[in-house]
Design a protein around this motif. Structure first.
Motif, short mmCIF file in Angstrom:
data_model
loop_
_atom_site.label_atom_id
_atom_site.label_comp_id
_atom_site.label_asym_id
_atom_site.label_seq_id
_atom_site.Cartn_x
_atom_site.Cartn_y
_atom_site.Cartn_z
N PRO A 11 0.82 -1.22 0.00
CA PRO A 11 0.00 0.00 0.00
C PRO A 11 0.85 1.27 0.00
CG PRO A 11 0.14 -0.85 2.22
CD PRO A 11 0.90 -1.82 1.34
N GLY A 12 1.72 1.40 -1.01
CA GLY A 12 2.59 2.58 -1.08
C GLY A 12 3.86 2.44 -0.26
N THR A 13 4.16 1.23 0.23
CA THR A 13 5.34 1.02 1.08
C THR A 13 6.34 0.03 0.49
OG1 THR A 13 4.18 -0.73 2.30
CG2 THR A 13 4.04 1.52 3.20
N ALA A 14 6.25 -0.22 -0.81
CA ALA A 14 7.12 -1.22 -1.44
C ALA A 14 8.60 -0.88 -1.27
CB ALA A 14 6.79 -1.37 -2.92
N ARG A 15 8.98 0.37 -1.45
CA ARG A 15 10.39 0.75 -1.32
C ARG A 15 10.89 0.46 0.08
NH1 ARG A 15 12.91 3.80 -4.77
NH2 ARG A 15 10.95 4.62 -5.60
N GLU A 16 10.11 0.85 1.09
CA GLU A 16 10.48 0.61 2.49
C GLU A 16 10.51 -0.89 2.79
OE1 GLU A 16 8.41 0.91 6.86
OE2 GLU A 16 7.71 2.28 5.31
N GLU A 35 6.93 5.96 -13.07
CA GLU A 35 7.36 6.87 -14.13
C GLU A 35 8.25 6.15 -15.14
OE1 GLU A 35 8.70 11.42 -14.25
OE2 GLU A 35 10.01 10.17 -13.01
N GLU A 36 9.20 5.34 -14.65
CA GLU A 36 10.09 4.60 -15.56
C GLU A 36 9.30 3.65 -16.47
OE1 GLU A 36 14.21 3.43 -13.62
OE2 GLU A 36 12.56 3.19 -12.17
N PHE A 37 8.20 3.12 -15.96
CA PHE A 37 7.39 2.17 -16.72
C PHE A 37 6.27 2.86 -17.49
CE2 PHE A 37 8.14 -2.28 -14.70
CZ PHE A 37 9.51 -2.11 -14.81
N GLY A 38 6.20 4.20 -17.42
CA GLY A 38 5.18 4.94 -18.14
C GLY A 38 3.78 4.74 -17.58
N ARG A 39 3.72 4.39 -16.30
CA ARG A 39 2.41 4.17 -15.67
C ARG A 39 1.87 5.47 -15.09
NH1 ARG A 39 2.47 -1.16 -12.04
NH2 ARG A 39 0.39 -0.34 -11.62
N THR A 40 0.56 5.62 -15.17
CA THR A 40 -0.09 6.82 -14.65
C THR A 40 -1.16 6.48 -13.60
OG1 THR A 40 -1.70 6.77 -16.44
CG2 THR A 40 0.30 8.11 -16.78
N ASP A 41 -1.20 5.23 -13.16
CA ASP A 41 -2.22 4.81 -12.20
C ASP A 41 -1.74 4.88 -10.75
OD1 ASP A 41 -0.44 2.75 -12.85
OD2 ASP A 41 -1.92 1.17 -12.53
N GLY A 42 -0.75 5.72 -10.52
CA GLY A 42 -0.21 5.95 -9.18
C GLY A 42 0.83 7.04 -9.24
N PRO A 43 1.41 7.40 -8.09
CA PRO A 43 2.43 8.45 -8.07
C PRO A 43 3.65 8.06 -8.92
CG PRO A 43 1.71 7.88 -5.84
CD PRO A 43 1.11 6.87 -6.76
N PRO A 44 4.28 9.03 -9.58
CA PRO A 44 5.42 8.73 -10.45
C PRO A 44 6.56 8.02 -9.74
CG PRO A 44 4.72 11.01 -10.73
CD PRO A 44 3.94 10.45 -9.59
N ASP A 45 6.77 8.31 -8.43
CA ASP A 45 7.88 7.71 -7.71
C ASP A 45 7.49 6.40 -7.02
OD1 ASP A 45 6.25 8.93 -5.82
OD2 ASP A 45 7.92 9.59 -4.58
N ASP A 65 -3.63 2.84 -7.75
CA ASP A 65 -4.74 3.51 -7.07
C ASP A 65 -5.95 2.58 -7.06
OD1 ASP A 65 -3.17 5.75 -6.72
OD2 ASP A 65 -3.94 6.77 -8.51
N GLY A 66 -6.49 2.31 -5.86
CA GLY A 66 -7.65 1.45 -5.72
C GLY A 66 -7.34 -0.04 -5.77
N GLY A 67 -6.07 -0.41 -5.90
CA GLY A 67 -5.68 -1.81 -6.02
C GLY A 67 -5.65 -2.53 -4.68
N THR A 68 -5.67 -3.84 -4.73
CA THR A 68 -5.62 -4.69 -3.55
C THR A 68 -4.18 -4.80 -3.05
OG1 THR A 68 -7.46 -5.97 -4.44
CG2 THR A 68 -6.20 -6.98 -2.67
#
Length: 133
Positions: A11-16, A35-45, A65-68
């Motif tokens: 939930p937004g904590t993958a890097r950590e 951003e590297e993958f050209g995705r726009t369904d979440g924050p660029p970083d 966004d909205g994913g499980t």
């Protein structure tokens, strides 16, 4: 020989989380952003794809966004016999930091040493080893 790779949606904590597992188990961590993958369904970083490659291998990403996100029930990630006793005790202690111990890593009546811990990111681990001969 290839084996299944546990791949987790955070939930937004993958890097950590993946950094925590790298610090715990060692290995090489590769992260790629939305951003590297050209995705726009979440924050660029946000992490679009990450892999820890080492003795313990894990993959993961930040859920869109909205994913499980990660919710494991009835699943233990087993590290039985994957390293020597000193390493397994170190891993157990690291996973317990900020997590919760279900069963302390200790010698059991049947002679083996094992224990269970749920880490701060919600993964349930079974760690142990057979007696040294």
């Amino acid at each position: 020989m290839a084996a299944p790779l546990v791949y987790l949606s955070f939930p937004g904590t993958a890097r950590e989380a993946l950094g925590f597992y790298r610090d715990t188990f060692g290995g090489d961590l590769t992260l790629h952003t939305y951003e590297e993958f050209g995705r726009t369904d979440g924050p660029p970083d946000a992490v679009a794809h990450g892999v820890l490659d080492g003795v313990v291998a894990l993959g993961g990403s930040d859920a869109p966004d909205g994913g499980t996100t990660v919710r494991l029930e009835g699943v233990l990630l087993s590290l039985l016999g994957t390293a020597g006793p000193a390493v397994l005790h170190r891993w157990f202690d690291a996973l317990a930091d900020g997590g919760s111990v279900t069963d302390p890593l200790a010698r059991k009546p049947w002679g083996a040493t094992d224990g269970q811990v749920t880490d701060r990111h919600g993964l349930h681990w079974l760690i142990g080893y057979e007696p040294e001969e």
